[in-house]
Scaffold this motif. Structure first.
Motif, PDB file in Angstrom:
ATOM      1  N   VAL A  96      -4.193   0.989  -4.731  1.00 39.31           N
ATOM      2  CA  VAL A  96      -2.894   1.613  -5.002  1.00 39.31           C
ATOM      3  C   VAL A  96      -2.173   1.772  -3.667  1.00 39.31           C
ATOM      4  O   VAL A  96      -2.745   2.282  -2.706  1.00 39.31           O
ATOM      5  CB  VAL A  96      -3.095   2.995  -5.661  1.00 39.31           C
ATOM      6  N   GLY A  97      -0.916   1.321  -3.591  1.00 42.67           N
ATOM      7  CA  GLY A  97      -0.162   1.494  -2.350  1.00 42.67           C
ATOM      8  C   GLY A  97       0.916   0.456  -2.181  1.00 42.67           C
ATOM      9  O   GLY A  97       1.163  -0.356  -3.069  1.00 42.67           O
ATOM     10  N   TYR A 140      11.155   0.466   3.090  1.00 44.25           N
ATOM     11  CA  TYR A 140      10.302   1.189   4.055  1.00 44.25           C
ATOM     12  C   TYR A 140       9.209   1.978   3.341  1.00 44.25           C
ATOM     13  O   TYR A 140       9.093   3.199   3.494  1.00 44.25           O
ATOM     14  CB  TYR A 140      11.147   2.114   4.941  1.00 44.25           C
ATOM     15  N   ALA A 141       8.431   1.289   2.523  1.00 39.59           N
ATOM     16  CA  ALA A 141       7.299   1.901   1.814  1.00 39.59           C
ATOM     17  C   ALA A 141       7.736   3.115   0.998  1.00 39.59           C
ATOM     18  O   ALA A 141       7.020   4.099   0.907  1.00 39.59           O
ATOM     19  CB  ALA A 141       6.182   2.268   2.786  1.00 39.59           C
ATOM     20  N   GLY A 142       8.921   3.043   0.428  1.00 42.40           N
ATOM     21  CA  GLY A 142       9.380   4.135  -0.432  1.00 42.40           C
ATOM     22  C   GLY A 142       9.949   5.313   0.331  1.00 42.40           C
ATOM     23  O   GLY A 142      10.288   6.331  -0.265  1.00 42.40           O
ATOM     24  N   ILE A 202       1.010   6.866   4.700  1.00 40.61           N
ATOM     25  CA  ILE A 202       2.318   6.450   4.173  1.00 40.61           C
ATOM     26  C   ILE A 202       2.162   5.318   3.149  1.00 40.61           C
ATOM     27  O   ILE A 202       2.763   5.338   2.085  1.00 40.61           O
ATOM     28  CB  ILE A 202       3.230   5.951   5.327  1.00 40.61           C
ATOM     29  N   GLN A 203       1.323   4.335   3.501  1.00 43.89           N
ATOM     30  CA  GLN A 203       1.173   3.156   2.648  1.00 43.89           C
ATOM     31  C   GLN A 203       0.568   3.510   1.296  1.00 43.89           C
ATOM     32  O   GLN A 203       0.857   2.869   0.292  1.00 43.89           O
ATOM     33  CB  GLN A 203       0.300   2.096   3.331  1.00 43.89           C
ATOM     34  N   HIS A 204      -0.308   4.511   1.256  1.00 46.22           N
ATOM     35  CA  HIS A 204      -0.893   4.904  -0.024  1.00 46.22           C
ATOM     36  C   HIS A 204       0.120   5.692  -0.852  1.00 46.22           C
ATOM     37  O   HIS A 204       0.280   5.442  -2.051  1.00 46.22           O
ATOM     38  CB  HIS A 204      -2.168   5.728   0.186  1.00 46.22           C
TER      39      HIS A 204
END
Lengths: 249, 309
Positions: B242-243, B128-130, B263-265
């Motif tokens: 970056v992301g 989940y994107a970290g 969130i994605q970044h």
């Protein structure tokens, strides 16, 4: 030619997920679900291939719970011709999904299979590559451009240092990167029409596929929290702090 | 237990992420072998043989492996991999492209982007994107794993003296062909390995304004990154992103300029040691993770920062 597109129902990308207190997973009850963003790009690419006269039929497939029908209807509203749902209430690993997709590929015999490069929930980035291995087809992953001519597809891929173009023999597997295209919105008339398009439901058992896995999740935790630091008033103060306090420059 | 590490290479050079992958292999424990596949990779094999902790280097020199096409490389790795307990590769675009194909050929699940080794069969990886960290356990006979380079320390590039052995296996599967590539040229350090990263977002307004960041980066010896908004707007090429969907970095210092902090970044940079945010919107989410935040117009702050460092 026939194009098969795989789509996944995932938590909406804007949702800030919470880990369950018992560490069994993330809490998905009453959370907004959507089509995985990379899958939307895959559907859009297939629809564009059809509009160019390259694709003749678009079959969209999802593997997941009964509610994944919503995402299939969305894909139908965006321009897919018919849908297949392989219904499974269990959360499946990439290899199981790839095996189920292989069974659907055997049945449908598409010339091109388009998937997203990764699902934003599991962040695995595996299914397309695994499907390519199981079918023995060539793979064009992280695609930012796809050109089909005759029995070949030229795929421009996003790699660490820039871009790479490969020529794949068809049938082939392509996974989409974000810059492949800008997905369209479904119009209300198309959403209404999509309700009448065919949607076939299958099960892993009916396809004769075992979804056993060699990996199990033991626990899911929240990452170490990173609190807000301080606000500095000026660039001079920032440089001072970086030099003396953080010692990073 | 013997571990096979796939060397990330460009035929003429060994990528630094290989050293982090060997670092992860050492945490698992056991003999470590490194596979160098490519064309004319003799010099790379020599370099790989010097890596501390490597017992053996396998060399697969074949024109079919020149561009790391997965249709050709995966069967080679799967065939060799059968006699190993673990097969590891860095989670670079190459590693991600090849390893799942290898895993499926071996009929095992693959574990992506591990950030820690708990035991030889248990690993941690972000999902989940970290926003969550999963602990996963593998019962596979061969554990096929990609390694997030920023999660592991690089081992020393010198000090080893591994034996070099040629392997003759595989060839052209005849399914795909390399057509060409377009690589972004830069004198700055590589983004994923840089100690300092300066990143720009939508707030940069256009591609020309990135020159302010380049000047600052050159003074700091930093790499320059970007948010997805900056890439999509065409300010900079996408290999700078970056992301979650771009590169994952964890430098000593990350300076986010004109980046809101979606969130994605954050998924790509929140493990940085020190985060600095320069943004004129004091409500921007980036300030929630920044160690030092400066609410200011970047067009005034960045040139001033460049003068003072």
């Amino acid at each position: 030619m026939k194009v098969l597109v795989a789509v996944k129902r995932v938590v909406d990308y804007n949702v800030k997920v919470r880990v369950k207190p018992d560490n069994s997973g993330v809490d998905l009850a009453n959370v907004k679900m959507s089509m995985n963003p990379f899958c939307e790009i895959a559907v859009e690419e297939a629809v564009r291939l059809k509009e160019k006269g390259v694709a003749s039929e678009i079959v969209v497939v999802s593997i997941g719970p009964a509610q994944a029908q919503e995402q299939l209807r969305t894909a139908l509203a965006l321009g897919a011709d018919r849908a297949v749902l392989v219904e499974s209430a269990d959360e499946l690993n990439s290899l199981a999904v790839a095996k189920l997709l292989k069974a659907v590929v055997d049945k449908e015999q598409p010339q091109l299979v388009i998937l997203g490069k990764q699902a934003i929930d599991s962040d695995n980035n595996q299914t397309g590559q695994m499907l390519a291995a199981l079918t023995g087809y060539a793979q064009g992953t992280f695609a930012s451009k796809v050109e089909v001519s005759g029995d070949k597809a030229n795929v421009t891929r996003e790699i660490d240092g820039g871009l790479q173009t490969v020529a794949l023999n068809l049938p082939a597997i392509v996974t989409t990167d974000l810059r492949l295209n800008e997905p369209r919105y479904a119009s209300l008339p198309n959403i209404m029409k999509a309700k009448k398009k065919p949607l076939e439901t299958l099960t892993p058992d009916a396809l004769g596929v075992s979804t056993a896995s060699t990996v199990k999740t033991i626990k899911v935790e929240a990452p170490a929290a990173r609190g807000a630091g301080i606000k500095v008033k000026s660039v001079a103060e920032l440089v001072e702090k970086l030099k003396t306090e953080a010692k990073v420059i | 237990m013997t571990i096979l590490v796939i060397a990330e290479n460009t035929n003429s050079a060994l990528a630094p992420a290989t050293l982090n992958t060997v670092g992860a292999a050492q945490k698992i424990g056991g003999d470590i072998h490194v596979l160098v596949a490519g064309q004319g990779v003799g010099a790379v094999a020599e370099v790989a043989a010097k890596i501390a902790g490597v017992a053996k280097v396998l060399v697969a020199d074949n024109a079919a492996f020149a561009h790391q096409l997965p249709e050709n490389v995966a069967p080679l790795v799967a065939e060799l991999g059968k006699s190993y307990s673990h097969v590891l590769a860095a989670a670079t675009s190459n590693g991600k492209n090849i390893l799942p194909r290898v895993a499926a050929q071996l009929d095992v699940d693959q574990i992506s982007e591990i950030v820690s080794v708990e035991s030889p069969d248990t690993f941690k990886r972000p999902i989940y994107a970290g926003n969550a960290i999963a602990t996963v356990q593998s019962s596979a006979a061969v554990k096929v794993i990609t390694v997030r380079a920023t999660g592991f320390d690089a081992v020393a590039a010198e000090g080893g003296s591994a034996a070099i052995e040629n392997v003759s296996a595989g060839g052209d599967a005849g399914k795909s062909a390399f057509v060409g590539e377009e690589l972004a040229k830069s004198d700055r350090p590589e983004l994923t390995a840089a100690k300092i990263v300066v990143s720009g977002g939508r707030g940069m307004q256009n591609g020309d304004n990135f020159k302010h960041l380049y000047t600052l980066a050159d003074k700091l010896g930093a790499a320059v990154g970007a948010s997805r908004a900056a890439v999509d707007a065409g300010f900079v090429p996408n290999d700078m992103q970056v992301g979650q969907t771009g590169k994952i970095v964890a430098p000593q210092l990350y300076i986010a300029v004109g980046i809101s902090g979606a969130i994605q970044h954050l998924a790509g940079m929140k493990d940085s040691k020190v985060i600095v945010a320069i943004n004129k919107d004091e409500e921007a989410p980036i300030f929630q993770v920044a160690d030092y935040g400066l609410v200011a117009d970047l067009f005034e702050a960045v040139p001033e920062l460049e003068k003072l460092v």
